[in-house]
Write a protein that holds these residues in place. Structure first.
Motif, short mmCIF file in Angstrom:
data_model
loop_
_atom_site.label_atom_id
_atom_site.label_comp_id
_atom_site.label_asym_id
_atom_site.label_seq_id
_atom_site.Cartn_x
_atom_site.Cartn_y
_atom_site.Cartn_z
N VAL A 1 28.41 43.75 33.89
CA VAL A 1 27.08 44.15 33.41
C VAL A 1 27.04 45.65 33.11
O VAL A 1 26.49 46.07 32.09
N GLN A 2 27.65 46.45 33.97
CA GLN A 2 27.70 47.89 33.71
C GLN A 2 28.48 48.18 32.42
O GLN A 2 28.09 49.05 31.63
N ARG B 1 21.52 43.90 42.26
CA ARG B 1 22.20 44.67 43.29
C ARG B 1 21.48 44.52 44.64
O ARG B 1 22.11 44.34 45.68
N ALA B 2 20.17 44.54 44.61
CA ALA B 2 19.39 44.38 45.83
C ALA B 2 19.59 42.98 46.42
O ALA B 2 19.76 42.83 47.63
N VAL B 3 19.61 41.98 45.57
CA VAL B 3 19.84 40.61 46.03
C VAL B 3 21.25 40.48 46.61
O VAL B 3 21.45 39.88 47.67
N ALA B 4 22.23 41.06 45.94
CA ALA B 4 23.63 40.98 46.38
C ALA B 4 23.81 41.62 47.75
O ALA B 4 24.57 41.10 48.58
N SER B 5 23.11 42.70 48.02
CA SER B 5 23.25 43.35 49.32
C SER B 5 22.67 42.51 50.44
O SER B 5 23.07 42.64 51.60
N ALA B 6 21.76 41.60 50.10
CA ALA B 6 21.16 40.73 51.10
C ALA B 6 21.91 39.41 51.26
O ALA B 6 21.56 38.60 52.12
N GLU B 7 22.93 39.18 50.45
CA GLU B 7 23.69 37.93 50.48
C GLU B 7 25.18 38.20 50.67
O GLU B 7 25.97 38.07 49.74
N ARG C 1 27.45 35.01 37.53
CA ARG C 1 26.42 35.95 38.01
C ARG C 1 26.05 36.95 36.93
O ARG C 1 24.88 37.28 36.74
N ALA C 2 27.04 37.45 36.21
CA ALA C 2 26.77 38.39 35.12
C ALA C 2 25.93 37.73 34.03
O ALA C 2 24.99 38.34 33.52
N TRP D 1 30.44 39.75 43.57
CA TRP D 1 29.56 40.82 43.10
C TRP D 1 30.28 41.98 42.41
O TRP D 1 29.81 42.43 41.35
N PRO D 2 31.39 42.50 42.91
CA PRO D 2 31.99 43.66 42.24
C PRO D 2 32.32 43.42 40.77
O PRO D 2 32.03 44.28 39.92
N TYR D 3 32.92 42.28 40.45
CA TYR D 3 33.26 42.04 39.05
C TYR D 3 32.01 41.75 38.22
O TYR D 3 31.93 42.18 37.06
#
Length: 145
Positions: free
Chosen positions: A53-54, A33-39, A10-11, A46-48
């Motif tokens: 990326v951050q 982030r927006a896509v991840a919140s919808a899936e 994902r990264a 997602w967290p890693y």
């Protein structure tokens, strides 16, 4: 496939997408982030992915400098975008994530680039990341290809 492996993929998607679309990495991360919140079914990775990326965003000049110093055959700007994304991920794990052993960071990066890029990319990514690891003192027990 482990959650960490999925997170790395994902990264790479985020890094690659920002690169080829010529958008900022911060904007690409916000879109992801927006896509991840919808899936919610993809929540475990997602967290890693976000942490990667951050971290790259926070240390991009240092990461790119390390890649440039370790790559004697290809300038960073001329590398295939997917190779560049994988190298940035691997370099971030080597330089800024003490939870991932250097050998794992390199092996995971090589496996991902072999899956996503050209046949020659695995050896190239291995060599660059191994050099980064050796140059930064994280080179103990690094895998040989």
């Amino acid at each position: 496939m482990s959650a960490r492996r999925k997170a790395r993929k994902r990264a790479i998607d985020i890094l690659f997408g920002a690169d080829v679309r010529e958008t900022s990495l911060a904007d690409a991360l916000e879109s992801a982030r927006a896509v991840a919140s919808a899936e919610p079914e993809r929540a475990s990775s997602w967290p890693y992915a976000q942490q990667i990326v951050q971290g790259i965003l926070a240390h991009l000049p240092e990461i790119d400098t390390a890649i440039r110093a370790a790559s004697t055959s290809w300038p960073l700007e001329r590398m295939p975008a997917v190779d560049r994304a994988v190298l940035r991920l691997g370099a971030w794990e080597l330089l800024h994530n003490n939870e991932v052993p250097p050998a794992v960071a390199i092996s995971e990066s090589v496996e991902l680039v072999q899956e996503l890029s050209t046949e020659a990319s695995g050896g190239f990514v291995h060599g660059v990341l191994r050099t980064i690891g050796e140059n930064t003192g994280t080179g103990e027990a690094l895998p040989r290809q």
